[in-house]
Design a protein around this motif. Sequence first.
Motif, PDB file in Angstrom:
ATOM      1  N   UNK A  21       0.829  -1.211   0.000  1.00 16.98           N
ATOM      2  CA  UNK A  21       0.000   0.000   0.000  1.00 16.98           C
ATOM      3  C   UNK A  21       0.866   1.265   0.000  1.00 16.98           C
ATOM      4  N   UNK A  22       1.950   1.237   0.779  1.00 19.23           N
ATOM      5  CA  UNK A  22       2.835   2.398   0.864  1.00 19.23           C
ATOM      6  C   UNK A  22       3.561   2.618  -0.464  1.00 19.23           C
ATOM      7  N   UNK A  23       3.953   1.523  -1.111  1.00 19.55           N
ATOM      8  CA  UNK A  23       4.622   1.608  -2.409  1.00 19.55           C
ATOM      9  C   UNK A  23       3.726   2.297  -3.434  1.00 19.55           C
ATOM     10  N   UNK A  24       2.443   1.890  -3.463  1.00 22.95           N
ATOM     11  CA  UNK A  24       1.506   2.458  -4.434  1.00 22.95           C
ATOM     12  C   UNK A  24       1.179   3.910  -4.096  1.00 22.95           C
ATOM     13  N   UNK A  36      -4.748   2.791  -4.667  1.00 23.38           N
ATOM     14  CA  UNK A  36      -4.727   1.802  -3.586  1.00 23.38           C
ATOM     15  C   UNK A  36      -6.023   0.990  -3.607  1.00 23.38           C
ATOM     16  N   UNK A  37      -7.142   1.665  -3.873  1.00 27.98           N
ATOM     17  CA  UNK A  37      -8.422   0.970  -3.970  1.00 27.98           C
ATOM     18  C   UNK A  37      -8.462  -0.023  -5.117  1.00 27.98           C
ATOM     19  N   UNK A  38      -7.834   0.337  -6.247  1.00 25.54           N
ATOM     20  CA  UNK A  38      -7.774  -0.584  -7.391  1.00 25.54           C
ATOM     21  C   UNK A  38      -6.948  -1.822  -7.032  1.00 25.54           C
ATOM     22  N   UNK A  39      -5.830  -1.621  -6.349  1.00 27.13           N
ATOM     23  CA  UNK A  39      -5.006  -2.750  -5.914  1.00 27.13           C
ATOM     24  C   UNK A  39      -5.806  -3.676  -5.000  1.00 27.13           C
ATOM     25  N   UNK A  40      -6.543  -3.085  -4.068  1.00 24.87           N
ATOM     26  CA  UNK A  40      -7.372  -3.894  -3.170  1.00 24.87           C
ATOM     27  C   UNK A  40      -8.443  -4.647  -3.942  1.00 24.87           C
ATOM     28  N   UNK A  41      -9.052  -3.994  -4.926  1.00 21.03           N
ATOM     29  CA  UNK A  41     -10.088  -4.636  -5.730  1.00 21.03           C
ATOM     30  C   UNK A  41      -9.516  -5.838  -6.486  1.00 21.03           C
ATOM     31  N   UNK A  92       3.507   0.575 -11.612  1.00 27.12           N
ATOM     32  CA  UNK A  92       2.187   0.387 -11.033  1.00 27.12           C
ATOM     33  C   UNK A  92       1.479  -0.821 -11.632  1.00 27.12           C
ATOM     34  N   UNK A  93       1.614  -1.018 -12.953  1.00 28.44           N
ATOM     35  CA  UNK A  93       0.914  -2.144 -13.568  1.00 28.44           C
ATOM     36  C   UNK A  93       1.473  -3.483 -13.104  1.00 28.44           C
ATOM     37  N   UNK A  94       2.757  -3.508 -12.712  1.00 34.74           N
ATOM     38  CA  UNK A  94       3.318  -4.732 -12.125  1.00 34.74           C
ATOM     39  C   UNK A  94       2.597  -5.071 -10.820  1.00 34.74           C
ATOM     40  N   UNK A  95       2.393  -4.048  -9.998  1.00 37.36           N
ATOM     41  CA  UNK A  95       1.716  -4.273  -8.717  1.00 37.36           C
ATOM     42  C   UNK A  95       0.291  -4.758  -8.958  1.00 37.36           C
ATOM     43  N   UNK A 341     -15.177  -9.988  -1.056  1.00 32.20           N
ATOM     44  CA  UNK A 341     -15.593  -9.885  -2.448  1.00 32.20           C
ATOM     45  C   UNK A 341     -16.255  -8.574  -2.793  1.00 32.20           C
ATOM     46  N   UNK A 342     -16.747  -7.866  -1.765  1.00 40.95           N
ATOM     47  CA  UNK A 342     -17.308  -6.548  -2.029  1.00 40.95           C
ATOM     48  C   UNK A 342     -16.244  -5.478  -2.179  1.00 40.95           C
ATOM     49  N   UNK A 343     -14.988  -5.835  -1.875  1.00 38.61           N
ATOM     50  CA  UNK A 343     -13.900  -4.865  -1.971  1.00 38.61           C
ATOM     51  C   UNK A 343     -13.747  -4.274  -3.367  1.00 38.61           C
ATOM     52  N   UNK A 344     -13.903  -5.078  -4.465  1.00 39.63           N
ATOM     53  CA  UNK A 344     -13.824  -4.455  -5.789  1.00 39.63           C
ATOM     54  C   UNK A 344     -14.865  -3.365  -6.010  1.00 39.63           C
TER      55      UNK A 344
END
Length: 407
Positions: A21-24, A36-41, A92-95, A341-344
Motif C-alpha cells: 500500500x505504501x509503495x503504491x 490503492x483501492x484498485x489494488x485492493x479490488x 504500477x501495472x506490475x503491482x 468480495x465486495x472490496x472491488x
Amino acid sequence: MWACGAIVSNIGTWMQRTAQDWLVLTQLTHNNATSVGVVMALQYGPQVLLLPLTGFAADHLDRRKLLMTTQTLLGTLALGLGLLTVSGLVQLWHVYIFAFSLGCVTAFDATARQTFVSDLVSEAELSNAVALNSTSFNAARMIGPAIAGLLIAAIGTGWVFLLNALSFAAVIGSLSMLRLGELHIKDRAARTRGSLIEGFRYVRRRPDLRAILLMVFLIGTFGLNFPIFLSTMSVTVFHAGASAYGFLTSFMAVGSVMGALLAARRARPHIAFMLTGAAVFGVGLTMSTVMPTYWLFGLTLIVIGISAQTFTTTANSIVQLSTDPGMRGRVMAILLAVTVGGTPIGAPIVGWVADTFGARWALCVGAAAGLCAVSVGVRYLMKYRNLRIRLDAWRIHFSMDPEASGR
C-alpha cells in the motif's frame, strides 16, 4: 505446531500488505488513494470470481496438501515482487498483476485455512479454536505493520517483500510436521452433480445465514477498507511517514487481538454479539472522523479493532458451528467471498471519496456501513427470534424468545 508456523507467515503477510500500500501511495503515485483501492479490488476480487472452485476444493481435496501448495505459490509471488522492487524496475501495472495473482491463490488458501481448523480440533473445541486462530492472525497484524513501517524507512519496500517470501517456509514446515494420525478428518463431501451450487441452495434455506452474510457484506465492502483509511489519514491529514502509518495499523491490531481473545472466552457464539460489534464499529468510526491528533485517532482505532474482530470472529464461528460438516467448505467460501468480495466495489468508491472529499469523509462511509449492518441484524432478530425492545425508566431493555429459531 500450526499456530507457530502460521503466526510467522502471517507477520510476513501483514508486512507485505503494508509495504504494498505504501509503495503504491507514495512511490508509484502521488498520494492517489484510488490506486490503492484498485489494488485492493484486484487482490480481493478473485474471492468472488473463484467462489465455486474454492469451496469445492476445500470440501473435496486434502486441505493440508492444498495449503502447502498455496503457501508455496504465495511465497513465490512475494519473491517476484520483491526482486522487481529492489531492482528499481517495478511499475504500477506490475503491482496490479501481482495483486490479482496473489488474490487468485489467496482465494483457495483462505478457504482451506479457515476450514482446516476443524481438522485440527474436535467439534466441541471448534469455536474456541476459530477465535484463537483469529487471535494469531491479528497478533501478526499488530506486529507486522509496525515492523514493515520501520523496515520501509530503513531499507526500502522491496526488502519487506523478500522477507515475506522467506516467512512462508515456517508455515510449510509446520504443515509437513503435523502428526497426520491425530487430525480430525471428516468424511469428504460426495462429488455429486450440482454440488457446486448446493452451497448457495443451503444458504438460501437458512435465514440466519442470509442475515449474517448481508451484515458481513455491508461492513466488508465499505467498512474494512483500512489500507485506504489509515494511509490517507496518515499522509494527508497527519502528514506522517511510513513508520507512523505502520504504527496506526498496529494500534488497530491491538484492538483486534483483544476482540479475538474476548471471542475465544465464549462457549457459544450468538448473532447478538455480531450486532453489538457492528454497532460499536459504526460508532467508533464516527468518533474517528473528528479526532484532531494522531494519537487520539490511534486510540479510536483500538475500539474499532475490538468491534471489527468481535463481528468477524463471531460470524466465522456461527457459520462453522451451524453448518453441516459436508457443506462447511462451500459455505465458508461464500462467507469469505462476501467478506472481501465486495472490496472491488467498495474500495474504489472509498478511495474516490478520500481523493475528492478527504480522508475523514471516507471514514464516514465505513461508519454508515456499520450502522446499516445493525439494522439488518435487528430486523432478523425481530422477525425470527421475536426480539422486543422497550424503554423503561429511561433504560432500554431487550428480550428474545429462546425457543424461536431462524434456521
